[in-house]
Design an enzyme around this catalytic site. Structure first.
Site, PDB file in Angstrom:
ATOM      1  N   HIS A 402     -25.111   4.616 -46.880  1.00 43.42           N
ATOM      2  CA  HIS A 402     -25.480   5.904 -46.281  1.00 43.42           C
ATOM      3  C   HIS A 402     -24.271   6.784 -45.983  1.00 43.42           C
ATOM      4  CE1 HIS A 402     -28.462   8.577 -44.992  1.00 43.42           C
ATOM      5  NE2 HIS A 402     -29.238   7.751 -44.310  1.00 43.42           N
ATOM      6  N   ASP A 406     -27.047  10.211 -49.683  1.00 43.51           N
ATOM      7  CA  ASP A 406     -28.079  10.743 -48.802  1.00 43.51           C
ATOM      8  C   ASP A 406     -29.440  10.168 -49.180  1.00 43.51           C
ATOM      9  OD1 ASP A 406     -26.234  12.322 -47.469  1.00 43.51           O
ATOM     10  OD2 ASP A 406     -26.526  14.028 -48.813  1.00 43.51           O
TER      11      ASP A 406
END
Length: 432
Positions: A402, A406
């Site tokens: 992450h 995204d």
């Protein structure tokens, strides 16, 4: 006679120390030139250390699981001639005086496979050398009184392998004593009831490949903020195509599994999502994206999980991809995979096959940023055009870093893979 000391060799690539994972000799053994002495592990590659000379083993320089520096004394031999050290040089003191040198690894083993733990199996034991082997034919029930049978059960002894000295080969209490004396006292059973309490404990050292896996998984979870995205895929058409291709071409080109199709879908999808085929340098704060797809194939082996690498997956068709995956998996399972075959992946596929479950949360192969997890394929009723029909369904459970990926881009990437697998003709169409 002289003394020859064999030191831990320099395996290369700047490696300063290795882990000793198996001995194949013990003090007092006579070894020949080129005979295998020990296995050591660096990263995920196991390296065999042969003897450069013939001689008799005087002492071992380390214990299994120990980290040894390059240049440290590995083994000391007594050889004909002068050897390579002075005769009056005292033997190196063992690094761990309280830990005796381990027995050599079992003779039946895959070559160069790191075996961190010897599995305890409830296999029948061969008759001891001090007893004559039982003369009963296979399938004949050993003759013994109820008291002897009960005692044998409590001691964990298989009567089939105990020689009986009584009339007609009857097994007596003293036969059990002889068997115990020659085989060592086994752990008594806790009782005949399936519901009896058990109190055994076993300490298993985390060494070799298992230690490496633990370190890699810990590093990955510590460094990478994972998130997992799961999508359902209808693979009915894909399975029909795979069956047709295997029927027509398997004899000359080999059989296709599902994995080459998934690999091809990943190769095509990363062209539109290059941030997925990348490696993240935590310390340098930079993401390196690759044009080449070096595809990691998570493979379960007897010592533990390994990830051989299908290099330039983009250059392989379905059959060459299947052949390479099979070759690499076999090399990993047999312990013959090289360091180069186990490093350098840019994105990884993992699959548990029929055990794949409904959903998994795969751990990213650090320093990559994405891993594609294949779950179990099942036939389920689905609504299509208002009618209920049977379809082959499968989930993809994929994890992403992450920090650099995204959520929306991860979802789009998986949807691109889904579109390719649900319309498999697209797998053979090169983008303009």
């Amino acid at each position: 006679m002289g003394t020859h000391v064999i030191k831990m060799p320099d395996i290369g690539e700047g490696i300063a120390q290795v882990e000793l994972v198996a001995w194949h000799v013990k003090p007092g053994d006579t070894v020949k030139e080129d005979q295998l002495l020990a296995d050591v592990m660096t990263d995920k590659a196991t390296v065999e250390i042969p003897s450069p000379v013939s001689g008799k083993v005087v002492s071992l320089g380390g214990t299994v699981g120990e980290q040894m520096a390059v240049g440290a004394e590995l083994i000391r031999l007594e050889v004909e001639g002068t050897g390579n050290v002075k005769d009056d040089a005292p033997p190196a003191a063992p690094k761990k005086a309280s830990a005796p040198a381990p027995a050599p690894a079992p003779a039946v083993r895959e070559p160069s496979a790191a075996a961190p733990v010897a599995a305890v199996k409830d296999e029948p034991r061969a008759p001891p050398r001090t007893q004559a082997p039982p003369t009963r034919a296979p399938g004949d029930k050993p003759i013994a009184s109820p008291a002897v049978r009960r005692r044998a059960w409590d001691l964990g002894i298989e009567l089939q392998y105990v020689h009986g000295s009584g009339p007609a080969g009857r097994i007596m209490h003293e036969d059990l004593d002889v068997y115990l004396a020659s085989r060592g006292q086994p752990a008594p059973r806790t009782g005949g009831s399936a519901y009896a309490q058990r109190h055994e404990e076993e300490s298993v050292a985390v060494i070799g490949l298992r230690r490496m896996i633990a370190h890699k998984m810990q590093e990955s979870k510590r460094r990478i903020p994972h998130f997992t995205y799961v999508e359902e895929i209808d693979v009915t058409e894909l399975e029909a195509l795979r069956a047709q291709l295997n029927k027509k071409f398997s004899a000359e080109r080999g059989k296709l599994t599902l994995l080459p199709f998934v690999a091809r879908a990943v190769v095509l999808a990363v062209r539109d999502f290059p941030q997925m085929n990348a490696r993240y340098d935590d310390e340098g704060g930079a993401v390196t994206r690759y044009g080449a797809v070096h595809l990691g194939i998570a493979t379960q082996t007897e010592p533990g999980l390994m990830v051989p690498v299908l290099r330039h997956a983009e250059a392989h068709d379905l059959w060459s991809c299947a052949g390479e995956i099979s070759r690499l998996a076999e090399a990993a399972r047999s312990g013959k995979a090289t360091r180069e075959q186990l490093t350098g992946s840019t994105i990884t596929i993992t699959s548990l096959g029929a055990l794949g479950g409904i959903v998994t949360t795969p751990v990213i192969n650090h320093p990559e940023v994405a891993i594609i997890g294949v779950n179990r394929m099942v036939e389920r009723p689905m609504i299509r055009g208002g009618a209920m029909v049977a379809r082959q369904m499968m989930n993809l459970s994929s994890s992403f870093d992450h920090r650099v990926v995204d959520g929306v881009h991860a979802a789009e990437f998986v949807q691109a893979i889904r579109a390719l697998l649900e319309s498999p003709a697209l797998l053979f169409v090169e983008p303009a």
